[in-house]
Design an enzyme around this catalytic site. Structure first.
Site, PDB file in Angstrom:
ATOM      1  N   HIS A   1     -36.383  -2.829 -13.038  1.00  0.00           N
ATOM      2  CA  HIS A   1     -37.669  -3.133 -13.677  1.00  0.00           C
ATOM      3  C   HIS A   1     -38.311  -1.852 -14.235  1.00  0.00           C
ATOM      4  O   HIS A   1     -38.834  -1.835 -15.348  1.00  0.00           O
ATOM      5  CB  HIS A   1     -38.640  -3.740 -12.659  1.00  0.00           C
TER       6      HIS A   1
ATOM      7  N   GLU B   1     -30.582  -6.581 -19.714  1.00  0.00           N
ATOM      8  CA  GLU B   1     -29.301  -7.238 -20.030  1.00  0.00           C
ATOM      9  C   GLU B   1     -28.679  -7.826 -18.767  1.00  0.00           C
ATOM     10  O   GLU B   1     -27.742  -8.613 -18.853  1.00  0.00           O
ATOM     11  CB  GLU B   1     -28.345  -6.221 -20.655  1.00  0.00           C
TER      12      GLU B   1
ATOM     13  N   LEU C   1     -28.826  -3.887  -9.571  1.00  0.00           N
ATOM     14  CA  LEU C   1     -30.072  -4.048  -8.816  1.00  0.00           C
ATOM     15  C   LEU C   1     -30.625  -5.447  -9.061  1.00  0.00           C
ATOM     16  O   LEU C   1     -30.584  -5.960 -10.170  1.00  0.00           O
ATOM     17  CB  LEU C   1     -31.104  -3.014  -9.266  1.00  0.00           C
TER      18      LEU C   1
ATOM     19  N   VAL D   1     -29.305  -1.627 -14.669  1.00  0.00           N
ATOM     20  CA  VAL D   1     -29.340  -0.487 -13.748  1.00  0.00           C
ATOM     21  C   VAL D   1     -28.598  -0.894 -12.480  1.00  0.00           C
ATOM     22  O   VAL D   1     -28.805  -1.998 -11.951  1.00  0.00           O
ATOM     23  CB  VAL D   1     -30.795  -0.089 -13.413  1.00  0.00           C
TER      24      VAL D   1
ATOM     25  N   ASP E   1     -29.815 -10.059 -17.028  1.00  0.00           N
ATOM     26  CA  ASP E   1     -29.961 -11.507 -17.226  1.00  0.00           C
ATOM     27  C   ASP E   1     -29.641 -11.795 -18.692  1.00  0.00           C
ATOM     28  O   ASP E   1     -30.539 -12.039 -19.505  1.00  0.00           O
ATOM     29  CB  ASP E   1     -31.379 -11.935 -16.848  1.00  0.00           C
TER      30      ASP E   1
HETATM   31  P1  AMP Z   1     -37.001 -10.528 -12.597  1.00  0.00           P
HETATM   32  O1  AMP Z   1     -38.154  -9.907 -11.891  1.00  0.00           O
HETATM   33  O2  AMP Z   1     -35.767 -10.616 -11.781  1.00  0.00           O
HETATM   34  O3  AMP Z   1     -37.376 -11.812 -13.292  1.00  0.00           O
HETATM   35  O4  AMP Z   1     -36.612  -9.521 -13.752  1.00  0.00           O
HETATM   36  C1  AMP Z   1     -37.584  -9.051 -14.655  1.00  0.00           C
HETATM   37  C2  AMP Z   1     -36.886  -8.288 -15.744  1.00  0.00           C
HETATM   38  O5  AMP Z   1     -36.166  -7.189 -15.169  1.00  0.00           O
HETATM   39  C3  AMP Z   1     -35.868  -9.125 -16.508  1.00  0.00           C
HETATM   40  O6  AMP Z   1     -35.934  -8.796 -17.884  1.00  0.00           O
HETATM   41  C4  AMP Z   1     -34.569  -8.696 -15.902  1.00  0.00           C
HETATM   42  O7  AMP Z   1     -33.463  -8.854 -16.768  1.00  0.00           O
HETATM   43  C5  AMP Z   1     -34.842  -7.232 -15.632  1.00  0.00           C
HETATM   44  N1  AMP Z   1     -33.922  -6.722 -14.619  1.00  0.00           N
HETATM   45  C6  AMP Z   1     -33.654  -7.257 -13.411  1.00  0.00           C
HETATM   46  N2  AMP Z   1     -32.703  -6.533 -12.780  1.00  0.00           N
HETATM   47  C7  AMP Z   1     -32.354  -5.530 -13.621  1.00  0.00           C
HETATM   48  C8  AMP Z   1     -31.422  -4.452 -13.561  1.00  0.00           C
HETATM   49  N3  AMP Z   1     -30.646  -4.264 -12.498  1.00  0.00           N
HETATM   50  N4  AMP Z   1     -31.340  -3.621 -14.612  1.00  0.00           N
HETATM   51  C9  AMP Z   1     -32.119  -3.805 -15.712  1.00  0.00           C
HETATM   52  N5  AMP Z   1     -33.023  -4.792 -15.831  1.00  0.00           N
HETATM   53  C10 AMP Z   1     -33.143  -5.654 -14.799  1.00  0.00           C
END
Ligand code: AMP
Length: 299
Positions: A39, A150, A186, A178, A152
């Protein structure tokens, strides 16, 4: 400095209106909280492009398929705000469910095509929930730019399609996944892994990277996918929901690697569902072609 937390759309709009008067450009980074370096990488990318950065924190009930998953989703708002402060995020927008979906809420944004298959096949209604809340976040913040991971990858496609189709004036940037030092992508859900599961988890990424390498070298898609699927199960994963090669550009299924692609997976490790994907590029055209052209020129 603490990050100001705003919970009401009206207050969000007032802040944004002031920023507009100042001539500032605005980025939004939508999240469900439990923030990690993935994030934070989006927040840093947003800072490179915009004068003001809004991080949204909303555990969106509409995108969960199971009440148990929703209840178990980590909620760590205080820690999240503390992680954002040193980055200089200008605002944390953290509405509650009744602010986002007041009584009588009746609209669903549904994106055909890219929502189907992959996660869409195993999580019915998930992408409707995502598209609906992301459309609302875009309209509530009025941001110029939005940053998504990316990690997701299908979600990124759904958001891009929705934004284009609804003519929402916002530019979407996808940022690389990441990973932990051992390769595990992550995810807020990683905290649910037991110690033994955490040790097994990174094999998913290493199997994907190895499969991507073999595919790039021209190995047959169906063979590599079935070998990788078996390897994931042998690594301790209980179930592979899907493991598919899709076109990078439009997520169309690819029986052969004839264009830039992604290998995407969802698999269960104990009670935790993990997703990941890696880029797969067709092998560069043999240098003979260039050599030949060079030779022709020389001739
Ligand atoms: P979430 O809180 O899981 O809904 O994710 C919020 C945003 O963070 C989304 O755009 C995800 O794709 C991004 N995100 C989650 N995990 C990662 C990661 N490991 N690396 C990069 N972006 C991430």
């Amino acid at each position: 400095m603490n990050v100001p937390i705003v919970r009401a759309v009206a207050q969000l709009r007032m802040t944004v209106a002031q920023w507009r008067r100042e001539g500032a450009s605005i980025a939004v980074v939508p999240t469900m909280g439990a923030l990690h370096e993935g994030h934070l990488s989006l927040v840093r990318a947003a800072f490179e492009k915009a004068d003001r950065v809004i991080v949204t924190l909303f555990v969106n009930p509409k995108q969960f398929n199971s009440a148990a998953d929703l209840a178990a989703y980590p909620r760590t708002e205080e820690e999240d705000a503390a992680k954002l402060a040193p980055l200089g995020a200008h605002l944390l927008y953290a509405p509650d469910a009744t602010e986002m979906y007041p009584n009588g809420f009746a609209t669903t944004v549904s994106v055909a095509g890219v929502s189907e298959g992959l996660c869409g096949a195993f999580r019915p209604g998930h992408f409707d929930g995502v598209a609906t809340v992301v459309a609302k976040l875009f309209l509530q913040t009025g941001a110029d730019l939005a940053f998504f991971g990316e990690k997701d990858f299908q979600q990124l496609h759904v958001v891009r399609r929705m934004t284009r189709d609804l003519d929402i004036p916002i530019s979407i940037t996808g940022c690389p996944t990441v990973r932990e030092a051992d390769g595990l992508a992550l995810s807020s859900r990683n905290v649910r892994l037991t110690q033994a599961e955490r040790r097994a988890a990174p094999k998913l990424a290493s199997i994907l990277f190895e499969a991507a390498r073999q595919l790039s070298e021209g190995a047959p898609v169906s063979q590599i996918i079935s070998e990788a699927r078996a390897a994931i199960l042998a690594a301790g994963y209980a179930q592979v929901e899907y493991l598919e090669l899709r076109a990078e550009e439009n997520l169309e299924p690819l029986p052969a690697l004839d264009q830039p692609a992604r290998l995407l997976v969802a698999a269960w490790l104990g009670g935790t569902r993990l997703i990941d994907n890696v880029k797969v590029l067709p092998e560069q055209a043999p240098t003979a072609g260039c050599g030949m052209r060079a030779q022709l020129r020389r001739d």
